[in-house]
Every structure is written in C-alpha cells, then in structure tokens.
Scaffold this motif. Structure first.
Motif, mmCIF file in Angstrom:
data_model
loop_
_atom_site.group_PDB
_atom_site.id
_atom_site.type_symbol
_atom_site.label_atom_id
_atom_site.label_comp_id
_atom_site.label_asym_id
_atom_site.label_seq_id
_atom_site.Cartn_x
_atom_site.Cartn_y
_atom_site.Cartn_z
ATOM 1 N N ARG A 187 0.827 -1.202 0.000
ATOM 2 C CA ARG A 187 0.000 0.000 0.000
ATOM 3 C C ARG A 187 0.864 1.256 0.000
ATOM 4 O O ARG A 187 0.566 2.233 -0.712
ATOM 5 N N ALA A 188 1.943 1.267 0.787
ATOM 6 C CA ALA A 188 2.826 2.427 0.827
ATOM 7 C C ALA A 188 3.505 2.642 -0.518
ATOM 8 O O ALA A 188 3.622 3.774 -1.005
ATOM 9 N N THR A 189 3.960 1.535 -1.141
ATOM 10 C CA THR A 189 4.600 1.648 -2.452
ATOM 11 C C THR A 189 3.625 2.175 -3.494
ATOM 12 O O THR A 189 3.948 3.041 -4.308
ATOM 13 N N ARG A 190 2.391 1.640 -3.485
ATOM 14 C CA ARG A 190 1.368 2.095 -4.435
ATOM 15 C C ARG A 190 1.051 3.574 -4.223
ATOM 16 O O ARG A 190 0.895 4.342 -5.187
ATOM 17 N N ALA A 191 0.951 4.003 -2.960
ATOM 18 C CA ALA A 191 0.648 5.397 -2.673
ATOM 19 C C ALA A 191 1.749 6.317 -3.166
ATOM 20 O O ALA A 191 1.488 7.358 -3.782
ATOM 21 N N LEU A 192 3.020 5.948 -2.917
ATOM 22 C CA LEU A 192 4.134 6.787 -3.380
ATOM 23 C C LEU A 192 4.203 6.823 -4.902
ATOM 24 O O LEU A 192 4.471 7.875 -5.505
ATOM 25 N N HIS A 193 3.953 5.659 -5.532
ATOM 26 C CA HIS A 193 4.069 5.600 -6.991
ATOM 27 C C HIS A 193 2.993 6.453 -7.665
ATOM 28 O O HIS A 193 3.290 7.260 -8.550
ATOM 29 N N TYR A 194 1.720 6.294 -7.239
ATOM 30 C CA TYR A 194 0.622 6.997 -7.915
ATOM 31 C C TYR A 194 0.466 8.437 -7.449
ATOM 32 O O TYR A 194 -0.263 9.203 -8.080
ATOM 33 N N SER A 195 1.121 8.803 -6.352
ATOM 34 C CA SER A 195 1.084 10.204 -5.927
ATOM 35 C C SER A 195 2.256 10.999 -6.471
ATOM 36 O O SER A 195 2.473 12.139 -6.074
ATOM 37 N N GLY A 196 3.027 10.398 -7.374
ATOM 38 C CA GLY A 196 4.145 11.101 -7.979
ATOM 39 C C GLY A 196 5.444 10.958 -7.222
ATOM 40 O O GLY A 196 6.449 11.565 -7.587
ATOM 41 N N ASN A 197 5.440 10.161 -6.134
ATOM 42 C CA ASN A 197 6.666 9.927 -5.367
ATOM 43 C C ASN A 197 7.284 11.248 -4.933
ATOM 44 O O ASN A 197 8.504 11.425 -4.951
ATOM 45 N N ALA A 198 6.387 12.176 -4.521
ATOM 46 C CA ALA A 198 6.859 13.523 -4.218
ATOM 47 C C ALA A 198 7.135 13.720 -2.739
ATOM 48 O O ALA A 198 8.214 14.158 -2.343
#
Length: 341
Positions: A132-143
């Motif tokens: 879930r953390a990886t998916r959140a960072l990836h789809y939020s632009g890893n910003a």
C-alpha cells in the motif's frame, strides 16, 4: 491459441509472467492460477508515456494528472507466456551485446516501481503495509509523505489498494529526495491523519443531524396524520349522532301523529266534536328538544297522576281529613270507571 497471461482464479487478476504470479501469491496468499488467452492491457498515456494495465489505472492516472488520451499497445507486446520460472544469475559485465540480445528476445519485464526508501520506511512505521505504501508513493508522484498519505486516504476503499504496483523496467524513474526532515514528516503525517479523522467525524455528525431532522419530520407527519384521522372520526361520529337524533325526532313525530289520529277516532266514536287545533298546546317533548340537544323522555300518565296527587296533598297538608276524603272519592270514581267504562 497459446496462453498469453496467467489468471488468478481467486480475484481474476491477469499477470504477465510466472514471476508476477509468484509475487501476487506472496502478497495475497492466492494459489489458484491458470493459463489464459486474455492479454494484459498495455495502455500508454500519449502525454507522459506512462503504461497502465487496466481501466482502473487509467482512471487513477487521469484523476491525478488530467491526462485523458491513451494508446492501446497490447497487441504489440503480447507474446505467448512462458511457464518456466526465470533463473536469476549474475551476468558477465564484459558481454553487453549478449544481454541486449536476450532482452530484445524476451517480453518487456514488469517490476515494482522504485520509490523513496526513507519515505517508504516512514509510511511503514506509521502502520501502512509495504504494498500500500509503495502504491501510494508511486501513484502520488513519489513527491512527499503528505501526498502519499492523501492518496491513501482518498483510495483506501480501492479493491487493489494492497497489491504491489508493477511497471515496465524502462519506466523506472529515480525518486526525488524528500524536502522534509523525518521529524517534520512524522509531524506532517500526524497532522494529516488528525485532519482526516476530524473530517470524517464532521461528516458523521452531519449525517447524524440529517437523520435526526428526518426522524423529526417523519414524527411530525405521523402526528399530523393521526390528528387528521381523529378529527375525521370525530366528525363522522357527530354526523352519526345527528342522523340518529333526526331519526328519533321523526319517529316521535310519527308516534304523536298516530296518537292524534287515535284520539280523533275515539272522539268521533263517542260522538264528540273534533278538537280545535288552535286550542291544542304543543307537546312538551318538542319544546324540550328545541332547548336541549339531548333527547327528553315525555312524562307518562302515571307520573302525571302522581304529580297531581302530590300537589293536592301539598296544598292541603294542614287538613288531612279533606285530603283523605278527596283520595277516597277519586278511588271510587276510578273503580266505577274500571267496572263500567
């Protein structure tokens, strides 16, 4: 037709390789996989060239970036799937040409996206699963941590929230460095969680207020309906009583007319002259009915006689002999009338 993907029999997810199936099984504990002729979609954004594997991913990408045009390149990269597990071996760095040939002969490999390790560790420390953390960072632009937490809050009900996202090897982008210190990120994350909790509580309170208003409105409507029903019932009973009284009045009038007819018939048989209608007094029940809404029972002959005797005795209470003589005389008359009417 040869199989071009592996399909999970538990959730229906399409996977490009055996390695993806193994990763999917490790994340979800699903073990029912079968070979499928349905190809995994490869929808490439025409603006930023980001590949998406499903309509859900394209919708998320559109929502996050505003890009709406995608090119379907599924047919270009679709190849028969190999059911053999790829061997991971150290490749000779002196043979770059052979490596290039092997990569060109194999289908495009999908790997987990690279994200900022420090932010990922912060999210895991906050209690989020790795996928879930990886998916959140990836789809939020890893910003930043803030954008990742916001993405999790907005998509916490997605069915694939706990699945590890997969991207082609060539699409890996180096993650930018976080602009906040770990302490600031922790504080920011706590603020975001607190803000999300307060927002949820406000929505629940608002929903509860709306429900309470609806309950009050329904209660008022029920009371008003009950009042109207009682008012209609009262009117119905009043109309029924009025009809009954009118029926009683007509019945009494009919009886009075019958008595008048009988009286006139008796006078005719006895040879007496008919009574003058002008001298006839109106009957008491009619007068009483005009004065009161309640029905009044007319006095009987016995009650009238008793009242006359009582008045006679009251008028001559000082002379009992006269009262006694009057009662005896009356009794004598009554006996004669009964013997010879």
């Amino acid at each position: 037709m040869a199989g071009v993907s592996l399909k999970c029999g538990d959730c229906g997810a399409l996977l490009k390789s055996v390695q993806e199936a193994q990763d999917h099984a490790d994340l979800t504990s699903h073990s029912n996989f079968s070979e499928s002729t349905e190809a995994v979609l490869n929808l490439v954004c025409t603006t930023c060239c980001k590949p998406c594997r499903s309509k859900t991913e394209t919708d998320l990408h559109t929502k996050r970036t505003g890009h709406t045009e995608f090119v379907d390149k599924t047919a270009e990269v679709t190849k028969p799937i190999s059911l053999e597990v790829p061997k991971v071996a150290a490749m000779d760095i002196d043979e770059p040409a052979a490596a290039d040939v092997s990569t060109t002969s194999q289908p495009e490999e999908m790997v987990a996206p690279e994200v900022d390790k420090k932010v990922l560790e912060e999210l895991e420390a906050m209690g989020f699963p790795t996928a879930r953390a990886t998916r959140a960072l990836h789809y939020s632009g890893n910003a930043s941590l803030e954008s990742a937490v916001n993405w999790v809050v907005e998509h916490e009900n997605d069915p694939d929230i706990d699945e590890m996202p997969m991207v082609p090897v060539n699409s890996k982008v180096e993650a930018p460095k976080p602009s906040l210190t770990p302490e600031e990120m922790k504080q920011k994350a706590q603020e975001l969680r607190e803000r999300a909790r307060k927002k949820k509580e406000e929505e629940e309170k608002k929903t509860e207020r709306e429900k309470e208003k609806e309950r009050i409105r329904i209660g008022k409507e029920l009371l008003e309906a009950k009042r109207i029903e009682e008012e209609n019932e009262r009117k119905r009973l009043m109309a029924l009583r009025k009809a009954e009284k009118e029926e009683e009045r007509r019945a009494r009038e009919k009886i009075r007319q019958k008595l008048e007819e009988d009286k006139a018939e008796r006078r005719r048989k006895l040879g007496l002259a008919p009574e003058d209608p002008a001298t006839v007094k109106p009957s008491a029940p009619v007068v009483e009915e005009k004065k009161s809404m309640l029905p009044v029972r007319p006095a009987t002959k016995q009650e009238q006689m008793r009242e006359c005797l009582r008045s006679l005795k009251q008028s001559h209470k000082d002379d009992d002999a006269k009262v006694k003589r009057a009662f005896q005389t009356l009794l004598t008359y009554m006996g004669k009338c009964c013997q010879k009417p």
